[in-house]
Design a protein around this motif. Structure first.
Motif, short mmCIF file in Angstrom:
data_model
loop_
_atom_site.label_atom_id
_atom_site.label_comp_id
_atom_site.label_asym_id
_atom_site.label_seq_id
_atom_site.Cartn_x
_atom_site.Cartn_y
_atom_site.Cartn_z
N ALA A 40 -9.10 2.68 4.72
CA ALA A 40 -10.29 3.53 4.74
C ALA A 40 -10.16 4.64 5.79
CB ALA A 40 -11.53 2.68 5.03
N LEU A 41 -9.64 4.29 6.97
CA LEU A 41 -9.43 5.31 8.01
C LEU A 41 -8.44 6.36 7.55
CD1 LEU A 41 -9.24 3.01 11.17
CD2 LEU A 41 -10.98 4.75 10.75
N TYR A 42 -7.33 5.91 6.98
CA TYR A 42 -6.33 6.85 6.47
C TYR A 42 -6.94 7.74 5.39
CZ TYR A 42 -2.75 8.64 3.40
OH TYR A 42 -2.02 9.46 2.59
N SER A 43 -7.70 7.13 4.47
CA SER A 43 -8.32 7.91 3.40
C SER A 43 -9.29 8.95 3.94
CB SER A 43 -9.07 6.96 2.43
OG SER A 43 -8.17 6.04 1.84
N ASN A 44 -9.84 8.67 5.13
CA ASN A 44 -10.79 9.58 5.76
C ASN A 44 -10.10 10.48 6.80
OD1 ASN A 44 -13.41 10.59 5.86
ND2 ASN A 44 -14.04 9.23 7.53
N GLU B 297 -3.24 3.94 12.42
CA GLU B 297 -1.96 3.40 12.90
C GLU B 297 -2.16 2.40 14.02
OE1 GLU B 297 2.25 3.00 13.05
OE2 GLU B 297 0.80 3.64 11.54
N LYS B 298 -3.10 2.67 14.88
CA LYS B 298 -3.40 1.75 15.99
C LYS B 298 -3.88 0.41 15.45
CE LYS B 298 -6.28 1.33 20.14
NZ LYS B 298 -7.34 1.98 20.96
N ILE B 299 -4.80 0.44 14.49
CA ILE B 299 -5.33 -0.80 13.90
C ILE B 299 -4.22 -1.53 13.15
CG2 ILE B 299 -6.98 -1.77 12.27
CD1 ILE B 299 -8.28 -0.71 14.79
N TYR B 300 -3.40 -0.77 12.43
CA TYR B 300 -2.31 -1.39 11.66
C TYR B 300 -1.38 -2.17 12.59
CZ TYR B 300 2.00 -1.99 9.10
OH TYR B 300 3.12 -2.55 8.54
N LYS B 301 -0.96 -1.55 13.67
CA LYS B 301 -0.01 -2.20 14.59
C LYS B 301 -0.62 -3.43 15.26
CE LYS B 301 2.81 1.85 15.72
NZ LYS B 301 3.19 2.84 16.77
N GLN B 302 -1.90 -3.35 15.58
CA GLN B 302 -2.55 -4.46 16.30
C GLN B 302 -2.91 -5.64 15.41
OE1 GLN B 302 -5.93 -2.59 18.19
NE2 GLN B 302 -4.78 -2.10 20.06
N HIS B 303 -3.32 -5.36 14.18
CA HIS B 303 -3.97 -6.42 13.40
C HIS B 303 -3.40 -6.67 11.99
CE1 HIS B 303 -7.15 -6.66 16.41
NE2 HIS B 303 -7.30 -5.35 16.33
N VAL B 304 -2.51 -5.80 11.51
CA VAL B 304 -2.03 -5.94 10.13
C VAL B 304 -0.53 -6.19 10.05
CG1 VAL B 304 -1.91 -4.86 7.85
CG2 VAL B 304 -3.90 -4.45 9.32
N LEU C 233 -17.46 -6.66 11.08
CA LEU C 233 -18.51 -7.37 11.82
C LEU C 233 -18.78 -8.73 11.19
CD1 LEU C 233 -21.05 -4.44 12.35
CD2 LEU C 233 -19.38 -5.33 14.00
N ASN C 234 -18.40 -8.86 9.94
CA ASN C 234 -18.63 -10.09 9.18
C ASN C 234 -17.45 -11.05 9.29
OD1 ASN C 234 -20.03 -11.76 7.28
ND2 ASN C 234 -18.72 -10.96 5.65
N ARG C 235 -16.22 -10.50 9.27
CA ARG C 235 -15.01 -11.32 9.41
C ARG C 235 -13.84 -10.42 9.79
NH1 ARG C 235 -13.35 -12.71 3.09
NH2 ARG C 235 -14.26 -10.83 2.18
N THR C 236 -13.00 -10.93 10.63
CA THR C 236 -11.82 -10.17 11.07
C THR C 236 -10.57 -10.92 10.65
OG1 THR C 236 -12.03 -11.27 13.22
CG2 THR C 236 -12.95 -9.05 13.03
N THR C 237 -10.04 -10.54 9.52
CA THR C 237 -8.83 -11.14 8.97
C THR C 237 -7.79 -10.04 8.74
OG1 THR C 237 -9.44 -10.84 6.65
CG2 THR C 237 -10.29 -12.82 7.76
N PRO C 238 -6.52 -10.40 8.53
CA PRO C 238 -5.54 -9.36 8.21
C PRO C 238 -5.97 -8.51 7.01
CG PRO C 238 -4.41 -11.40 8.71
CD PRO C 238 -5.87 -11.73 8.67
N GLN C 239 -6.60 -9.15 6.02
CA GLN C 239 -7.04 -8.42 4.84
C GLN C 239 -8.10 -7.38 5.19
OE1 GLN C 239 -6.53 -11.76 4.77
NE2 GLN C 239 -4.74 -11.70 3.44
N THR C 240 -9.13 -7.81 5.93
CA THR C 240 -10.21 -6.87 6.22
C THR C 240 -9.76 -5.77 7.18
OG1 THR C 240 -11.09 -8.36 7.95
CG2 THR C 240 -12.03 -8.54 5.74
N TYR C 241 -8.80 -6.07 8.06
CA TYR C 241 -8.24 -5.01 8.90
C TYR C 241 -7.42 -4.04 8.05
CZ TYR C 241 -9.61 -6.64 13.55
OH TYR C 241 -10.34 -6.96 14.68
N ALA C 242 -6.73 -4.56 7.03
CA ALA C 242 -5.98 -3.68 6.12
C ALA C 242 -6.94 -2.76 5.36
CB ALA C 242 -5.15 -4.51 5.15
N TRP C 243 -8.12 -3.29 4.99
CA TRP C 243 -9.12 -2.44 4.35
C TRP C 243 -9.50 -1.29 5.29
CZ3 TRP C 243 -13.37 -6.45 2.52
CH2 TRP C 243 -12.78 -7.41 1.69
#
Length: 430
Positions: free
Chosen positions: A358-362, A369-376, A344-354
């Motif tokens: 986090a999703l994978y860890s949870n 995988e969806k976020i990875y393909k779209q943004h990372v 919500l603060n910034r959308t960069t490749p780095q923050t999408y990788a975070w």
């Protein structure tokens, strides 16, 4: 072919390690620095300025110059002591001044933009920038602030445009920002050269020179040239011994290169005693990691998170908290919530990788995988994100992709925790 490339990478990695046995950080220099350290002259001068400008304020009749000077002195004290309340107070004074003049004076607004970036309030900084541009602002100030805001928000087309507006080879601000953009692109040699030019163009301004020197040192650290990084950190410290960033960096080199954990601990604890900022506690977490002391690692991690997640810090330490939530503290749900809030603060490749990590860890692999393909995928990342994406790929049994990330991450190994580096070496040996 993959095995051959990996084998070559490991050969050069361990060949270079053989040449890295000599200690880099001078024990004599650090002992002298820590034992003879005094910031009383700087603090006294700053307190004199603060009281002078504070006494000139008239609360019932807010002005402009006195408010700007007082707020600026508060920000200086924040940099010295790490007390977030100084930033909060500075912002409140600037907001009052801005309202008093009906948002028609650029000074308070520009100061608020810089403070917002400092506090990782990037969307707020962007909103304030649009407001001040409507008021009227000089071209150079518009371009430099525009670059700074767009860079943090990941608007890289805007970043390129704004940089062209100030493209002057002998300008400090241009070269400083050129270095940041080149580093983002992975052009580290270009970044180092630009930051070196910035240092040369600082003139007699010690603050500007120190900023360039410490940033040039950081770039050399990222690039694996720890000897040069050490020289630059020392040079910056000699300009002003209150440069806690550079002092702590010496502790990091002592830990990860010299394997002198006692010296590293001495430096980290010294920094911890001089500032309210929690950065040194995070380094103590990594020190415990290097020692294999999981109990102390968890203790320091919990202490760091307790401070860094306080409301006054906002999003300033999200990356480091996320590392601890997904690591030693094993709090994946909190990690996911924090990573989502960061977007919500910034959308960069780095923050999408975070967010992917986090999703994978949870245990939300499909969403990750969806976020990875779209943004990372295919985007430039830094050391920590490269490591995380390598681990993510490894978990998906995508060995080739995992090794690509790991080979890139090992080049940035001095940005990673000791256990991550050990894990990387093991992965590349397989």
């Amino acid at each position: 072919m993959k095995q051959l490339i990996t084998g070559i990478a490991i050969f050069f990695l361990f060949s270079s390690c053989k040449n890295e046995n000599k200690a880099i950080v001078s024990v004599d220099f650090t002992d002298s620095l820590l034992n003879n350290y005094s910031d009383s002259a700087v603090k006294n001068s700053l307190e004199t300025d603060l009281q002078f400008w504070k006494n000139r304020l008239i609360p019932e009749s807010p002005g402009l110059v006195n408010e700007l000077k007082y707020a600026g002195s508060l920000v200086e004290r924040f940099h010295l002591t790490g007390n977030m309340q100084d930033l909060v107070t500075a912002d409140s004074i600037l907001l009052i001044s801005d309202r008093t003049f009906g948002h028609k004076q650029t000074g308070p607004n520009m100061a608020l933009i810089r403070n917002s970036i400092l506090q990782h309030r990037f969307k707020m900084a962007d909103s304030l920038l649009q407001q001040v541009r409507n008021t009227g602002i000089k071209k150079y100030e518009s371009a430099t602030l525009g670059f700074d805001v767009a860079f943090e928000l990941g608007y890289h087309q805007v970043v390129e445009y704004e940089l062209k507006q100030i493209a002057t080879p002998n300008d400090y601000g241009y070269n400083f920002r050129m270095a940041k953009l080149a580093h983002y692109k992975g052009e580290v040699d270009t970044a180092i050269a630009a930051m070196q030019r910035a240092a040369e163009q600082a003139g007699g301004n010690f603050s500007l020179m120190q900023a360039a020197l410490s940033n040039e040192a950081d770039l050399n650290l990222h690039n694996g040239d720890l000897q040069k990084a050490n020289e630059l950190y020392v040079q910056s410290i000699r300009l002003s011994a209150t440069d806690m960033h550079s002092i702590m960096a010496l502790g990091w080199i002592a830990l990860v290169h010299d394997k002198n954990d006692s010296l590293a601990e001495k430096i980290f604890r010294f920094v911890q005693s001089k500032t309210k900022a929690p950065d040194a506690i995070f380094k103590l977490t990594q020190l415990a990691d290097a020692r294999g002391d999981s109990a102390m690692q968890k203790k320091y991690a919990s202490e760091f998170v307790a401070i860094a997640t306080a409301p006054v810090y906002g999003n300033m330490y999200n990356k480091y908290v996320l590392e601890l939530y997904t690591g030693i503290l094993k709090e994946p749900a909190k990690a996911e919530a924090m990573a989502a809030r960061e977007l919500l603060n910034r959308t960069t490749p780095q923050t999408y990788a975070w967010y992917v990590w986090a999703l994978y860890s949870n245990n939300k692999t499909a969403e990750a995988e969806k976020i990875y393909k779209q943004h990372v995928s295919g985007k430039p990342l830094e050391g920590l994100e490269l490591y995380w994406m390598g681990k993510y790929m490894q978990a998906q049994n995508k060995g080739y992709n995992a090794n690509q990330f790991f080979e890139a991450a090992i080049k940035n190994r001095y940005d990673l925790s000791p256990s991550m580096v050990k894990d990387l070496k093991n992965a590349l040996e397989e």
